[in-house]
Design a protein around this motif. Structure first.
Motif, PDB file in Angstrom:
ATOM      1  N   ASP A   1     -71.699 107.338 -63.116  1.00  0.00           N
ATOM      2  CA  ASP A   1     -71.560 106.176 -63.942  1.00  0.00           C
ATOM      3  C   ASP A   1     -71.657 107.084 -65.523  1.00  0.00           C
ATOM      4  N   LEU A   2     -70.568 107.813 -65.859  1.00  0.00           N
ATOM      5  CA  LEU A   2     -70.674 108.665 -67.177  1.00  0.00           C
ATOM      6  C   LEU A   2     -70.160 107.792 -68.325  1.00  0.00           C
ATOM      7  N   LEU A   3     -68.821 107.172 -68.299  1.00  0.00           N
ATOM      8  CA  LEU A   3     -68.215 106.611 -69.392  1.00  0.00           C
ATOM      9  C   LEU A   3     -67.927 105.152 -69.471  1.00  0.00           C
ATOM     10  N   TYR A   4     -67.911 104.601 -68.227  1.00  0.00           N
ATOM     11  CA  TYR A   4     -67.578 103.057 -68.223  1.00  0.00           C
ATOM     12  C   TYR A   4     -68.650 102.404 -68.006  1.00  0.00           C
ATOM     13  N   HIS A   5     -68.905 101.237 -68.634  1.00  0.00           N
ATOM     14  CA  HIS A   5     -70.305 100.308 -68.440  1.00  0.00           C
ATOM     15  C   HIS A   5     -70.245  99.379 -67.224  1.00  0.00           C
ATOM     16  N   GLY A   6     -69.060  99.064 -66.747  1.00  0.00           N
ATOM     17  CA  GLY A   6     -68.998  98.351 -65.513  1.00  0.00           C
ATOM     18  C   GLY A   6     -68.911  96.755 -65.824  1.00  0.00           C
ATOM     19  N   PRO A   7     -68.494  96.229 -64.841  1.00  0.00           N
ATOM     20  CA  PRO A   7     -67.931  94.705 -65.179  1.00  0.00           C
ATOM     21  C   PRO A   7     -69.529  93.998 -65.107  1.00  0.00           C
ATOM     22  N   ARG A   8     -70.417  94.235 -64.303  1.00  0.00           N
ATOM     23  CA  ARG A   8     -71.813  93.465 -64.427  1.00  0.00           C
ATOM     24  C   ARG A   8     -72.594  93.815 -65.526  1.00  0.00           C
ATOM     25  N   ASN A   9     -72.469  94.902 -66.219  1.00  0.00           N
ATOM     26  CA  ASN A   9     -73.253  95.146 -67.532  1.00  0.00           C
ATOM     27  C   ASN A   9     -72.806  94.782 -68.741  1.00  0.00           C
ATOM     28  N   ASN A  10     -73.587  94.445 -69.874  1.00  0.00           N
ATOM     29  CA  ASN A  10     -73.016  94.359 -71.147  1.00  0.00           C
ATOM     30  C   ASN A  10     -72.717  95.778 -71.752  1.00  0.00           C
ATOM     31  N   ILE A  11     -71.818  95.519 -72.676  1.00  0.00           N
ATOM     32  CA  ILE A  11     -71.412  96.661 -73.172  1.00  0.00           C
ATOM     33  C   ILE A  11     -72.432  97.470 -74.220  1.00  0.00           C
ATOM     34  N   PRO A  12     -72.700  98.624 -73.822  1.00  0.00           N
ATOM     35  CA  PRO A  12     -73.995  99.253 -74.745  1.00  0.00           C
ATOM     36  C   PRO A  12     -73.683  99.150 -76.203  1.00  0.00           C
TER      37      PRO A  12
ATOM     38  N   ILE B   1     -72.973 121.884 -66.361  1.00  0.00           N
ATOM     39  CA  ILE B   1     -73.170 120.447 -65.531  1.00  0.00           C
ATOM     40  C   ILE B   1     -72.546 120.483 -64.294  1.00  0.00           C
ATOM     41  N   SER B   2     -73.227 120.016 -63.384  1.00  0.00           N
ATOM     42  CA  SER B   2     -72.884 119.608 -62.055  1.00  0.00           C
ATOM     43  C   SER B   2     -73.011 118.119 -62.010  1.00  0.00           C
ATOM     44  N   ALA B   3     -72.033 117.268 -61.539  1.00  0.00           N
ATOM     45  CA  ALA B   3     -71.939 115.914 -61.666  1.00  0.00           C
ATOM     46  C   ALA B   3     -71.395 115.131 -60.110  1.00  0.00           C
ATOM     47  N   VAL B   4     -71.855 114.040 -59.655  1.00  0.00           N
ATOM     48  CA  VAL B   4     -71.503 113.385 -58.789  1.00  0.00           C
ATOM     49  C   VAL B   4     -70.712 112.113 -59.347  1.00  0.00           C
ATOM     50  N   ARG B   5     -70.055 111.398 -58.482  1.00  0.00           N
ATOM     51  CA  ARG B   5     -69.255 110.003 -58.756  1.00  0.00           C
ATOM     52  C   ARG B   5     -70.184 108.756 -58.672  1.00  0.00           C
ATOM     53  N   GLY B   6     -70.131 108.204 -59.651  1.00  0.00           N
ATOM     54  CA  GLY B   6     -70.764 106.808 -59.518  1.00  0.00           C
ATOM     55  C   GLY B   6     -69.686 105.676 -59.400  1.00  0.00           C
ATOM     56  N   ASN B   7     -70.414 104.491 -59.027  1.00  0.00           N
ATOM     57  CA  ASN B   7     -69.557 103.252 -58.842  1.00  0.00           C
ATOM     58  C   ASN B   7     -68.780 102.863 -59.909  1.00  0.00           C
ATOM     59  N   CYS B   8     -68.824 103.298 -61.139  1.00  0.00           N
ATOM     60  CA  CYS B   8     -68.206 103.030 -62.288  1.00  0.00           C
ATOM     61  C   CYS B   8     -67.246 104.230 -62.754  1.00  0.00           C
ATOM     62  N   ASP B   9     -67.151 105.235 -61.952  1.00  0.00           N
ATOM     63  CA  ASP B   9     -66.403 106.461 -62.423  1.00  0.00           C
ATOM     64  C   ASP B   9     -64.841 106.401 -61.664  1.00  0.00           C
ATOM     65  N   ALA B  10     -64.075 106.848 -62.152  1.00  0.00           N
ATOM     66  CA  ALA B  10     -62.701 106.708 -61.580  1.00  0.00           C
ATOM     67  C   ALA B  10     -61.850 107.929 -61.698  1.00  0.00           C
ATOM     68  N   GLU B  11     -60.781 108.162 -61.015  1.00  0.00           N
ATOM     69  CA  GLU B  11     -59.810 109.190 -61.024  1.00  0.00           C
ATOM     70  C   GLU B  11     -59.444 109.649 -62.664  1.00  0.00           C
ATOM     71  N   VAL B  12     -59.354 108.383 -63.181  1.00  0.00           N
ATOM     72  CA  VAL B  12     -58.883 108.445 -64.624  1.00  0.00           C
ATOM     73  C   VAL B  12     -59.972 109.357 -65.522  1.00  0.00           C
ATOM     74  N   ASP B  13     -61.083 108.918 -65.184  1.00  0.00           N
ATOM     75  CA  ASP B  13     -62.363 109.521 -65.808  1.00  0.00           C
ATOM     76  C   ASP B  13     -62.460 111.259 -65.595  1.00  0.00           C
ATOM     77  N   GLN B  14     -61.984 111.692 -64.352  1.00  0.00           N
ATOM     78  CA  GLN B  14     -61.754 112.932 -64.084  1.00  0.00           C
ATOM     79  C   GLN B  14     -60.681 113.566 -64.916  1.00  0.00           C
ATOM     80  N   MET B  15     -59.554 112.906 -65.189  1.00  0.00           N
ATOM     81  CA  MET B  15     -58.564 113.386 -65.875  1.00  0.00           C
ATOM     82  C   MET B  15     -58.997 113.732 -67.623  1.00  0.00           C
ATOM     83  N   VAL B  16     -59.906 113.248 -67.886  1.00  0.00           N
ATOM     84  CA  VAL B  16     -60.417 113.601 -69.414  1.00  0.00           C
ATOM     85  C   VAL B  16     -61.799 114.217 -69.522  1.00  0.00           C
ATOM     86  N   LEU B  17     -62.330 114.726 -68.329  1.00  0.00           N
ATOM     87  CA  LEU B  17     -63.656 115.371 -68.473  1.00  0.00           C
ATOM     88  C   LEU B  17     -63.420 116.770 -67.752  1.00  0.00           C
ATOM     89  N   PRO B  18     -63.881 117.876 -68.293  1.00  0.00           N
ATOM     90  CA  PRO B  18     -63.560 119.169 -68.027  1.00  0.00           C
ATOM     91  C   PRO B  18     -64.469 119.805 -66.884  1.00  0.00           C
TER      92      PRO B  18
END
Length: 184
Positions: free
Chosen positions: A36-47, A66-83
């Motif tokens: 859950d790195l970039l997106y706030h998710g539909p259930r959360n308020n915008i930080p 960095i080593s990372a795993v995917r959260g429920n708010c992470d998507a393939e489009v996020d992978q496109m912008v993270l190195p």
């Protein structure tokens, strides 16, 4: 060696900056992000510090650590912008006689994956609640909470593992003070 664990940034640049400062202050060699790195998710308020592009830039500067795993708010489009890779559902981290399974927590919990044995450790985020618990099966579950949107009356936190003391320490993001500890 020191490992730093953080979860649930949700695009909050202020929280990501505080996390990066804590990572530097702790002098950890590796930063493990639990989703859950970039997106706030539909259930959360915008930080209040919502700035995904700023978070991308900050994390990009730390990409070699960095080593990372995917959260429920992470998507393939996020992978496109993270190195660095973010799409794995879990990772395995050998810690001497123990094995730690790192996951976000939305797919796997204290009973899954099946490879988790009594005495093993599950490190997960997702709930935004920092803490330590043990399942009926004898698996220790460690949660660093959320750096951006803590819940359950816990503060914004991160976690550090010190291989010299074999201790996991969950720390308050605001000042680095100890919230709780677990020793292997």
């Amino acid at each position: 060696m020191k490992f730093f664990f953080a979860s649930d940034l949700h695009g909050d640049l202020n929280a990501a900056r505080a996390m990066a400062a804590a990572f530097e202050r702790e002098r950890a060699e590796r930063l493990f992000l639990l989703g859950d790195l970039l997106y706030h998710g539909p259930r959360n308020n915008i930080p209040s510090g919502y700035d995904p592009r700023g978070v991308i830039a900050l994390l990009s500067e730390l990409k070699s650590q960095i080593s990372a795993v995917r959260g429920n708010c992470d998507a393939e489009v996020d992978q496109m912008v993270l190195p660095f890779p973010i799409m794995a559902d879990y990772a395995v981290l050998p810690l001497g006689e123990h094995v730690a399974y790192l996951t976000h927590g939305h797919l796997f919990d204290g009973g899954v994956p099946a490879e988790i044995l009594p005495g093993d450790i599950l490190i997960e985020g997702h709930t935004h609640v920092a803490g330590i618990s043990t399942t009926k099966a004898g698996v220790t579950c460690l949660n660093p909470g959320s750096v951006s949107m803590p819940k359950g009356d816990t503060p914004a936190c991160y976690m550090v593992y010190d291989s010299k003391t074999l201790t996991f320490t969950v720390c308050r993001l605001a000042d680095g003070s100890v919230f709780c500890t677990y020793t292997l």
